[in-house]
Scaffold this motif. Structure first.
Motif, PDB file in Angstrom:
ATOM      1  N   ARG A  85       8.393  -6.562  10.079  1.00 23.28           N
ATOM      2  CA  ARG A  85       8.624  -5.090   9.704  1.00 23.28           C
ATOM      3  C   ARG A  85       9.859  -4.715  10.566  1.00 23.28           C
ATOM      4  NH1 ARG A  85       3.196  -5.940  11.521  1.00 23.28           N
ATOM      5  NH2 ARG A  85       1.524  -5.800   9.953  1.00 23.28           N
TER       6      ARG A  85
ATOM      7  N   ARG B  44       6.139  -0.223   8.896  1.00 20.12           N
ATOM      8  CA  ARG B  44       4.820  -0.681   8.045  1.00 20.12           C
ATOM      9  C   ARG B  44       5.246   0.027   6.697  1.00 20.12           C
ATOM     10  NH1 ARG B  44       1.017  -2.178  11.768  1.00 20.12           N
ATOM     11  NH2 ARG B  44      -0.554  -1.968   9.964  1.00 20.12           N
TER      12      ARG B  44
ATOM     13  N   TYR C 137      -7.279  -4.331   6.209  1.00 23.56           N
ATOM     14  CA  TYR C 137      -7.167  -4.308   5.305  1.00 23.56           C
ATOM     15  C   TYR C 137      -7.448  -5.304   4.113  1.00 23.56           C
ATOM     16  CZ  TYR C 137      -2.177  -4.967   5.707  1.00 23.56           C
ATOM     17  OH  TYR C 137      -0.731  -5.247   5.955  1.00 23.56           O
TER      18      TYR C 137
ATOM     19  N   MET D   7       0.755  -1.229  -0.003  1.00 17.11           N
ATOM     20  CA  MET D   7      -0.020  -0.015  -0.055  1.00 17.11           C
ATOM     21  C   MET D   7       0.849   1.124  -0.073  1.00 17.11           C
ATOM     22  SD  MET D   7      -3.057  -0.986   2.565  1.00 17.11           S
ATOM     23  CE  MET D   7      -1.800  -1.702   3.675  1.00 17.11           C
TER      24      MET D   7
ATOM     25  N   GLU E  10      -1.683   4.646   6.965  1.00  8.42           N
ATOM     26  CA  GLU E  10      -0.974   3.607   7.461  1.00  8.42           C
ATOM     27  C   GLU E  10      -0.139   4.277   8.729  1.00  8.42           C
ATOM     28  OE1 GLU E  10       0.589   0.488   7.429  1.00  8.42           O
ATOM     29  OE2 GLU E  10      -1.538   0.226   6.683  1.00  8.42           O
TER      30      GLU E  10
ATOM     31  N   ALA F 234      -3.313  -6.994   8.344  1.00  7.64           N
ATOM     32  CA  ALA F 234      -2.058  -7.845   8.758  1.00  7.64           C
ATOM     33  C   ALA F 234      -2.160  -7.675  10.402  1.00  7.64           C
ATOM     34  CB  ALA F 234      -0.822  -7.384   8.451  1.00  7.64           C
TER      35      ALA F 234
END
Ligand code: GLY
Length: 378
Positions: free
Chosen positions: A316, A342, A260, A56, A62, A273
């Motif tokens: 991440r 992220r 999402y 994304m 985010e 996630a």
């Protein structure tokens, strides 16, 4: 691309980049394009966080919108994406599945809608286009949405891309620019003094370079202990459905966590996630899959008919202030390009430009000053 075998000491590179995820490869491509000889070392390029990522390009949704420096960085990188994509597609002939239909952020209750209204007001102060929609209007854009959706926002400036295609294209583009890929594991970095730093390989080989860039995501601190980067586990699913099942990214807050769904041109839908501080735990758990499907189903009930094609875990690379770490990292000749949390795919164009500028002594994009590695020692 030359894929070098393990043997002795290799030298002659201006730059060696440790890590072939989206940051390392984008930086390597940009660096090679500026005429520097560059090598990327990674046993499985694109196999880390980038492989799990949904791709994304959504700086506002985010980011916690109190994190203004991260937002500014994200917006600068979002603005750089169209040219980055065009250049990469032109150079490789690849289709990155870059999509610009925007994000539909939906609310299922009055409280959720109040949160979205605040977000919309904030987005407008940033000059972003955002439209307030009723539940009916949301469903006219995305007919598969749940009847329980009360309203939402259409963030028209959000985009997304297929990160796995981006990595493939970056590898091709890097090759065309004369880059070298070394598919080996790195044991450590030696930078004893003002001389050239060296990358030690697990095979026993050594690569000497003018400069070394650590772009090893969550593993960066094992190479450079001064970097405060930690793994933030995320479990993510890929569903396979008919093309056009969804046409936009759909987001919503479900049971207090953000969920999402990200559609691809071929009918795949990435569902994400989880967010867990569990170190390098590689397991996809039954609970994680259950929660992801449960939350996604609340937004789009019809997903239960789709094939569950893949479950993945990624790490991440988190930092204490959620900003990446980009720039000279302490030992002479060693730079960092890590800690993208992220937002790795979103931030890859701005990171690549910043790294290439640091390496060549050019002017670094001003917004990259937020990412100075020295900020943690002050
Ligand atoms: N950027 C989406 C995630 O980290 O889950």
């Amino acid at each position: 691309m030359s894929r070098t075998p393990p043997s002795g000491v290799r030298s002659g590179y201006d730059v060696v980049i440790v890590g072939g995820g989206v940051e390392g490869l984008a930086a390597a491509w940009r660096t090679a394009r500026r005429g520097l000889s560059a090598a990327v070392v990674d046993p499985a390029p694109g196999g880390g966080a980038t492989h799990a990522s949904a791709g994304m390009l959504a700086p506002v949704s985010e980011v916690t919108y109190t994190e203004e420096p991260l937002l500014r960085l994200g917006l600068a990188s979002l603005a750089a994406w169209p040219a980055f994509r065009a250049e990469l597609e032109d150079e490789t002939g690849d289709d990155l599945d870059y999509r610009t239909e925007g994000t539909l952020e939906v609310a299922r209750g009055a409280d959720d809608m109040a949160v979205l209204d605040d977000l919309a007001a904030f987005e407008r102060t940033l000059g972003l286009r955002v439209e307030r929609l009723t539940g009916r209007e949301c469903r006219s854009y995305e007919p598969m949405l749940s009847p329980s959706v009360r309203g939402g926002l259409l963030a028209r400036d959000d985009a997304w891309v297929n990160p796995r295609r981006v990595v493939r294209a970056l590898l091709t583009a890097f090759e065309k620019a004369g880059g070298t890929l070394v598919t080996e594991r790195v044991a450590g970095i030696d930078a004893p003094g003002p001389g050239a730093p060296c990358v030690r390989l697990e095979s026993g080989g050594v690569i000497a370079a003018g400069q070394v860039v650590v772009a090893a995501g969550s593993w960066s601190a094992s190479l450079l202990p001064s970097l405060p980067v930690r793994p933030v586990k995320g479990e993510i699913l890929r569903l396979r459905g008919p093309r056009g099942f969804l046409t936009r990214c759909v987001r919503g807050l479900v049971h207090g966590s953000p969920a999402y769904l990200v559609p691809r041109g071929d009918g795949e839908i990435t569902v994400g996630a989880t967010t867990q501080e569990m170190g390098f735990d590689p397991r996809v758990t039954a609970g994680g899959v259950y929660e992801l499907l449960r939350d996604a189903r609340e937004l789009v009930p019809g997903i239960t008919e789709l094939e569950l094609a893949e479950t993945t875990t990624g790490f991440r690379p988190g930092t204490p202030d959620n900003l990446p770490i980009i720039g000279p990292a302490g030992p002479p000749g060693v730079l960092a390009a890590t800690g993208h949390g992220r937002n790795g795919v979103l931030l890859s164009p701005i990171t690549a430009d910043a790294v290439a500028a640091f390496l060549t002594g050019d002017e670094v994009p001003p917004v990259a000053r937020f990412c100075d590695p020295g900020r943690f020692s002050q």
